[in-house]
Design a protein around this motif. Structure first.
Motif, mmCIF file in Angstrom:
data_model
loop_
_atom_site.group_PDB
_atom_site.id
_atom_site.type_symbol
_atom_site.label_atom_id
_atom_site.label_comp_id
_atom_site.label_asym_id
_atom_site.label_seq_id
_atom_site.Cartn_x
_atom_site.Cartn_y
_atom_site.Cartn_z
ATOM 1 N N ALA A 1 0.783 -1.087 -0.108
ATOM 2 C CA ALA A 1 -0.100 0.150 0.009
ATOM 3 C C ALA A 1 0.809 1.279 -0.091
ATOM 4 N N ALA A 2 1.955 1.163 0.784
ATOM 5 C CA ALA A 2 2.868 2.351 0.789
ATOM 6 C C ALA A 2 3.577 2.412 -0.691
ATOM 7 N N MET A 3 3.917 1.433 -1.113
ATOM 8 C CA MET A 3 4.651 1.618 -2.567
ATOM 9 C C MET A 3 3.418 2.250 -3.243
ATOM 10 N N ALA A 4 2.165 1.526 -3.293
ATOM 11 C CA ALA A 4 1.207 2.127 -4.364
ATOM 12 C C ALA A 4 0.987 3.513 -4.010
ATOM 13 N N GLN B 1 5.795 4.177 -5.836
ATOM 14 C CA GLN B 1 7.096 3.671 -6.137
ATOM 15 C C GLN B 1 7.239 2.301 -6.256
ATOM 16 N N VAL B 2 8.492 1.710 -6.456
ATOM 17 C CA VAL B 2 8.761 -0.026 -6.466
ATOM 18 C C VAL B 2 9.931 -0.048 -5.855
ATOM 19 N N MET C 1 11.391 4.039 -0.476
ATOM 20 C CA MET C 1 10.565 5.045 -0.667
ATOM 21 C C MET C 1 11.495 6.112 0.134
ATOM 22 N N GLN C 2 10.884 7.284 -0.394
ATOM 23 C CA GLN C 2 11.231 8.536 0.381
ATOM 24 C C GLN C 2 10.160 8.843 1.268
ATOM 25 N N LEU C 3 10.842 8.873 2.725
ATOM 26 C CA LEU C 3 9.973 8.931 3.765
ATOM 27 C C LEU C 3 10.024 10.281 4.398
ATOM 28 N N LEU D 1 8.073 14.488 7.632
ATOM 29 C CA LEU D 1 7.274 13.088 6.954
ATOM 30 C C LEU D 1 6.851 13.546 5.888
ATOM 31 N N THR D 2 7.070 12.536 4.844
ATOM 32 C CA THR D 2 6.243 12.929 3.564
ATOM 33 C C THR D 2 5.098 12.109 3.654
ATOM 34 N N ALA D 3 4.269 12.201 2.558
ATOM 35 C CA ALA D 3 3.004 11.658 2.701
ATOM 36 C C ALA D 3 3.198 10.000 3.035
ATOM 37 N N THR D 4 3.991 9.587 2.125
ATOM 38 C CA THR D 4 4.342 8.076 2.036
ATOM 39 C C THR D 4 4.716 7.727 3.453
ATOM 40 N N GLY D 5 5.746 8.458 3.982
ATOM 41 C CA GLY D 5 6.045 8.313 5.499
ATOM 42 C C GLY D 5 5.002 8.054 6.477
ATOM 43 N N ARG D 6 3.898 9.304 6.225
ATOM 44 C CA ARG D 6 2.972 9.131 7.419
ATOM 45 C C ARG D 6 1.925 7.987 7.051
ATOM 46 N N TYR D 7 1.914 7.884 5.817
ATOM 47 C CA TYR D 7 1.203 6.420 5.463
ATOM 48 C C TYR D 7 1.770 5.199 6.131
ATOM 49 N N LEU D 8 3.046 4.957 6.173
ATOM 50 C CA LEU D 8 3.883 3.942 6.542
ATOM 51 C C LEU D 8 3.672 3.912 8.058
ATOM 52 N N VAL D 9 3.959 5.034 8.771
ATOM 53 C CA VAL D 9 3.855 4.971 10.157
ATOM 54 C C VAL D 9 2.349 4.619 10.630
#
Lengths: 315, 315
Positions: free
Chosen positions: A86-89, A93-94, B50-52, B62-70
DNA sequence: GATAACCGTGCACAATGGGTGCATGATCGA
DNA sequence: TCGATCATGCACCCATTGTGCACGGTTATC
């Protein structure tokens, strides 16, 4: 591949051990040395304060706690895969590494083109293809050595429809053709029915194999009992047997006949149309990953193209 | 304590960073050095592809991806806690380290006895107690430095009833008493109502603190507006102010009056009976752990004993 | 019942990873 | 403008962790 997994590698090792049962096999699958696996498992027990293994003869065996932990870790691993996907999507990014596995025919016809496509569309992606039988493919999936496997459904005894560790996608049903010697009376035909070949001496795999089950299933569907004359493991061997006039056999459409001059391939018509189901398997949760999605798409296109290349046989 | 967590420590670090926002604070909380945190986060991004993080002024964000991951990692961590707890319970085992946290009063009255009990019943268990305010307790829980925290409910602004990271258990409602100078006209009374003290000069904490909210809530319940004469942070200071005749104040039952000779403590009767709610907080999923269960039991017994020691005030 | 094969583990050694401390660069507040 | 604060890069160092080999215990085979 063991690529950015947030689960402790020692737990992964334990999971692999739970599948294969011996330290040595675990070492081979994970790429560690046996002593490393032993040390990892010991360290895992120490840090968790649990006894996970017991001596059992000349090997070791999981304790009840160990089995419980392994069983419970399925959801943990799946949860991580889901999160990563989900984070990748979300981040568009891949991952940087991608491991593929499959049995020989699939590797040649499906995985090789897939790897080639990915290589060109994503130049900085490290793609690795491992040829392995379905059973080993599942091991490699658990060991995080590969991320996607192309296998024949129900070939593996460990395969379960609702296994909490894997998810599957049907790629195509690969029909089985008949191969007969070129000097056979039916060699000039385009298609043939199984009934017409009921009295022929058949060459098949050993009883117990997947293809043997397909074989018998096809003949029971038409109500005849074939005579099994010879057994072979490799397709090449079987083709050679047929070429030598020892009998007739079944060959998947995807398996190439190559330069077997004195063997012809005939489509099967009628009731018993045996086929092997080829599916793609991934770790549970990773299905949403962009790379997995893209790969499945490529595989599906490739599968459809294979099916479309011989449109006449579906009638 | 960072004790046998199967989640990659770098992801834990990221989670801590998500809470406190700066690398330095993350380092302080996790026990690493700032450079180590920086390197870990960089490595995490590399291995995950990923760029976090993004530069934001003189800090990082945190990037959006980072927040999502957390955000997604909450369930992952909770799942692991649940699994470990269940495996521990199934194997009838406990971890080897145990970290406790709490604010000063709780640490003295609840955590110290708990640690002492655990020390005697489980001699080989490493128990560590960290005194910290509730807000920091949650940080330490996320950082896996502690496993159980005793805090005042709603003291922390980050505290949420349904936070996916924590679970709470009410231990006791600690009533607030009134402390007045011993030469006060009401000093000989056993109990007092807030109305009787409405016109007194009050000593309280600064506006915005939890106790200040409790303070105002209690008085609005009885419909009077107290006059706030002085402010103090520590209980000791507040007691000293009262002893100096500067006014009256509220003191939790659990906070000892010690050797304050010229201060007396009175129970509050009537409508406005302020109390602070003391709860135990654990990481989500760990509630089923045997050690957590045992600890909560001990805390509950201790809390009940405290309540029972003063049975007359509940009437 | 002896021998061989297999499996797991302990030990010495080596290498990689990961952490510390300090210096540096960048940004914001006074 | 100067100082404070924050993150980061670098050199060094230590600890973890994996390898290779040898050993002990167990099972299978003759």
């Amino acid at each position: 591949m063991h690529n950015g997994c947030m689960i402790d590698p020692r737990l992964i090792t334990l999971r692999v051990f739970a599948r294969c049962g011996t330290v040595g096999a675990t070492a081979e699958l994970t790429g560690y040395s046996p002593s490393a696996v032993s040390a990892q498992l010991r360290e895992l027990q120490r840090v968790l304060g649990m006894q996970l293994l017991t001596k059992d003869g000349r090997g070791v065996r999981l304790t009840a706690t160990g089995r419980y932990l392994v069983a419970g870790s399925d959801t943990l691993v799946a949860e991580w895969e889901r999160l990563r996907a989900a984070a990748m999507a979300a981040g568009d990014q891949v991952q940087s590494r991608f491991g593929l596995g499959g049995f020989s025919t699939a590797a040649a016809q499906l995985l090789a083109p897939l790897a080639a496509t990915l290589r060109s569309t994503r130049p900085q992606l490290e793609v690795q293809v491992l040829e392995a039988d379905p059973d080993r493919c599942f091991d490699l999936l658990v060991a995080e050595r590969i991320d996607l496997a192309v296998i024949v459904a129900m070939q593996s005894d460990t395969y379960l429809e609702d296994d909490p560790r894997f998810e599957q996608t049907v790629l195509l049903d690969d029909p089985l053709d008949v191969i007969i010697p070129s000097d056979h009376p039916l060699a000039s035909r385009e298609t043939v029915t199984l009934e017409e070949l009921a009295s022929e001496p058949w060459i098949t795999e050993a009883a117990g194999s997947t293809y043997h089950s397909l074989f018998t299933a096809a003949f029971t569907a038409v109500g005849v009992t074939p005579r099994i004359a010879h057994e072979a493991v490799e397709w090449e061997t079987q083709i050679a047997f047929v070429g030598a006039g020892l009998g007739v056999g079944l060959l998947p459409r995807l398996a190439p006949l190559r330069s077997a001059e004195n063997v012809v391939r005939l489509r099967i018509t009628g009731k018993g149309k045996p086929a092997r189901r080829i599916v793609a398997a991934v770790r549970k949760g990773s299905l949403a990953s962009p790379l997995i999605q893209e790969s499945l798409g490529i595989l599906q296109v490739r599968a459809n193209r294979i099916l479309a290349a011989r449109p006449e046989d579906d009638l």
